[in-house]
Design an enzyme around this catalytic site. Structure first.
Site, PDB file in Angstrom:
ATOM      1  N   GLY A 109       0.825  -1.215   0.000  1.00  0.00           N
ATOM      2  CA  GLY A 109       0.000   0.000   0.000  1.00  0.00           C
ATOM      3  C   GLY A 109       0.844   1.242   0.000  1.00  0.00           C
ATOM      4  O   GLY A 109       2.056   1.191  -0.222  1.00  0.00           O
ATOM      5  N   ASN A 110       0.219   2.362   0.244  1.00  0.00           N
ATOM      6  CA  ASN A 110       0.954   3.624   0.345  1.00  0.00           C
ATOM      7  C   ASN A 110       0.325   4.492   1.426  1.00  0.00           C
ATOM      8  O   ASN A 110      -0.699   4.149   1.994  1.00  0.00           O
ATOM      9  CB  ASN A 110       1.008   4.338  -1.015  1.00  0.00           C
ATOM     10  CG  ASN A 110      -0.374   4.696  -1.517  1.00  0.00           C
ATOM     11  OD1 ASN A 110      -1.062   5.515  -0.937  1.00  0.00           O
ATOM     12  ND2 ASN A 110      -0.790   4.044  -2.600  1.00  0.00           N
TER      13      ASN A 110
END
Ligand SMILES: Cc1cc2nc3c(=O)[nH]c(=O)nc-3n(C[C@H](O)[C@H](O)[C@H](O)COP(=O)(O)O)c2cc1C
Length: 400
Positions: free
Chosen positions: A208-209
């Site tokens: 993810g980020n």
């Protein structure tokens, strides 16, 4: 400086009690609020509550304190009129210019921005009479917030619920801050993507980020306050739904692409503020990946995700559709941004420098908006809503 004068119109819907919280937020943030309920509204919440919470007199009729000519004065002096909840009946009266009580008179004499937050059963909302009244009010410049979907008066659920008071307050704040009479995005459908995609590795892990979604949500909220119909495609953002915005929740880049393409089909503008993963794991393990004694972990093989911004820019769903991208750069920001703008083929690219003070999740932002026609609009360090408004100014200019 005088406090901004807000008229809070309350009509006779079950959600009238929620207007007490809206009133609280308005007074506590420094507004002078005059509550004008309808006679029906007083069946739900009494005049004593409105008067005590607002610190102002309350009446429903034009026949009280006639020497002050309240049926004209209240509307003329207002900086904003917000009707929450707005019943089907009130929308009909406002659309047709009826003036048989204090609130309807006020709506006719007000020359300031007017916001309606309708709330009613789904059948009443969907009825062609109501829809035509809403269209009339929007055409004349009122901001009519789309009702939320959820629990209604009884056990039933559907579209027609009053959005949360905190979110109606945000719309009021935005409309007051801009002070516009004519919402420049009225009649437009805009799509905004927000948040960060998550690419699953196994049932418990993902790549993810750090995108919080705050910039995308600010874009959605400001567009709604400027009169647009807004579809917000939200990837893993843990933020409250903005009032009047249709929120479509997604997880991965592939899901985000599908949702954006679907919503973009009839959109006037698409703003891609979400941080979309460039790559995803090639394989998904249906069971949790386990450690194996004495063995190194298997390498993770990545494959490319679709480039949604380039795709929707190359293949516009409608002629004249405006496409806006976002780019986070760490160095050589403008040159890299220009190259990205050309590569993607969008109309505008908002280039953020990622670094200290400019981290994901912050309340503020600083950027330069690059335009395909060579334009360059710097947006100084400030709230994400200010950047959002600059983006909509540029989009509205292109749509005109
Ligand atoms: C319990 C109850 C709940 C109601 N809720 C709503 C509602 O949420 N929305 C609506 O449009 N009308 C609702 N109505 C109907 C309105 O009160 C009715 O149309 C009334 O004439 C509206 O008057 P006003 O627009 O002057 O306030 C409700 C009526 C009752 C008895």
């Amino acid at each position: 400086m005088d406090k901004p004068k807000v008229v809070l119109g309350v009509s006779g819907g079950i959600a009238a009690y929620k207007a007490c919280e809206l009133l609280r937020r308005l007074t506590e943030s420094g507004h002078d609020v005059r509550v004008v309920p309808t006679a029906s509204a007083l069946h739900f919440v009494g005049a004593a509550t409105w008067s005590a919470l607002s610190g102002n007199p309350v009446s429903t009729e034009v026949w009280d304190a006639v020497h002050e000519v309240p049926h004209v004065r209240i509307g003329q002096q207002a900086d904003l009129v917000v009707v929450a909840p707005a019943t089907a009946d009130m929308l009909a009266k406002a659309a047709h210019g009826l003036a048989d009580d204090l609130l309807t008179n006020t709506l006719l004499t007000a020359r300031c921005p007017v916001v309606f937050a309708p709330a009613m059963h789904t059948e009443m909302w969907e009825h062609p009479a109501t829809q035509e009244n809403v269209a009339t009010l929007r055409r004349r410049g009122a901001v009519v917030i789309e009702p939320a979907v959820g629990r209604l008066t009884g056990v039933d659920t559907g579209k027609g619920r009053l959005p949360e008071p905190a979110e109606i307050f945000e719309v009021c704040r935005r409309v007051l801050a801009r002070g516009v009479r004519e919402p420049d995005l009225a009649g437009r459908h805009v799509v905004v993507s927000a948040g960060g995609t998550r690419e699953p590795l196994d049932p418990v892990r993902f790549l993810g980020n750090r995108s919080s979604g705050k910039q995308g949500y600010a874009l959605a909220r400001t567009a709604a306050a400027r009169g647009a119909r807004v579809t917000l495609v939200a990837a893993n953002a843990e933020l409250p739904d903005p009032a009047g915005v249709d929120v479509v929740r997604v997880g991965t880049a592939v899901q985000l692409r599908e949702a954006v393409l679907k919503a973009a089909a009839d959109a006037d503008a698409v703003v891609m503020a979400a941080a979309v993963a460039d790559f995803r794991p090639e394989t998904y393990a249906t069971g949790k990946i386990k450690k194996k004694d004495g063995q190194d972990p298997d390498p993770i093989v990545l494959v490319r995700n679709p480039d949604i911004l380039a795709e929707i820019s190359a293949d516009r769903a409608r002629p004249g559709q405006v496409i806006v991208g976002f780019a986070a750069e760490t160095d050589d920001v403008l040159a890299n941004g220009r190259r990205k703008l050309e590569r993607k083929g969008c109309d505008l690219l908002v280039v953020n420098e990622v670094g200290e003070r400019k981290t994901f999740g912050a309340e503020e932002n600083e950027a330069v908006v690059l335009a395909a026609d060579g334009g360059e609009t710097p947006v100084p360090h400030g709230p994400k809503e200010a950047l959002a408004d600059t983006v909509w100014d540029l989009v509205a200019g292109r749509l005109r």
